[in-house]
Design an enzyme around this catalytic site. Sequence first.
Site, mmCIF file in Angstrom:
data_model
loop_
_atom_site.group_PDB
_atom_site.id
_atom_site.type_symbol
_atom_site.label_atom_id
_atom_site.label_comp_id
_atom_site.label_asym_id
_atom_site.label_seq_id
_atom_site.Cartn_x
_atom_site.Cartn_y
_atom_site.Cartn_z
ATOM 1 N N TYR A 1 -69.277 23.607 33.316
ATOM 2 C CA TYR A 1 -69.265 24.694 34.297
ATOM 3 C C TYR A 1 -68.023 25.563 34.108
ATOM 4 O O TYR A 1 -68.115 26.795 34.024
ATOM 5 C CB TYR A 1 -69.318 24.144 35.722
ATOM 6 N N SER B 1 -65.766 32.523 38.236
ATOM 7 C CA SER B 1 -65.234 31.539 39.161
ATOM 8 C C SER B 1 -63.765 31.318 38.856
ATOM 9 O O SER B 1 -63.316 31.503 37.718
ATOM 10 C CB SER B 1 -65.985 30.210 39.024
#
Length: 264
Positions: free
Chosen positions: A155, A143
């Site tokens: 995350y 990401s």
Amino acid sequence: MVTGTHSYPPTALITGPTSGLGEGYARRLAFDGYDLVLVARDVDRLTGLADDLRARHGRRVEILPADLSVAEDRAAVVERVAAGVDILVNNAGFGTAGEFWSAEPALLQAQLDVNVTAVLHLTRAALPGMLAAGSGTVINIASVAGLVPGRGSTYSASKAWVVSFTEGLSGALAGTGVSVHAVCPGFVRTEFHRRAGIEMAGTREALWLTVEDVVRDSMAAVARGRVVIVPGWQYKVLTTASRLTPRTLVRALATTFGKGRNRT
């Protein structure tokens, strides 16, 4: 088309294929002539997707229901990967809403088990067969959050691990015929944010990518041998600028404009 040589027809295993990017990669690889192994928790969705891909492309599609946050399920997927695949797409992953200090520890651990531990174990299982064949591809879905600090803690850290892991492994695999790639998308129109409970209202339209954009651009970059792949011109600009900007400023901007609060 990415090709492999140690099975015929070639086989791709994809985690998290029942929606979003995982489904996009499944459809692309089926179109490209790969048999598929689809790994996810939702049996009904797995079955529906498998039936559709068989009907559309005439490919052999195996489903493997598994929750990658559960050690026993991961072990079953590891066993299947070790039996031989030409492409491994480590796509499964999730984010969570809320702040780190109020999140349930078990949920945080599950997030790391899916985003990090599964990537580690499945890649480790895939490589011996690929190296023996002198051919194979591992695509790890990371990401932009792994490249730009401030958009959540666990995350972002998990995706930064995926990027670092991929880059280090790529060097070790040089000259073997086996390649590994980290795809770092930004905001993509999928179920990801809704499932995480992350509010995205007000996000600028220019920041959104489609699944088709990400899959097309990333597969083209894989074919060119790119290791860290950032789909979308806007995210190429963002990540390039972040490397040239003091990290204190990048963190501040990510918190203000990148919705860095209320997510882990």
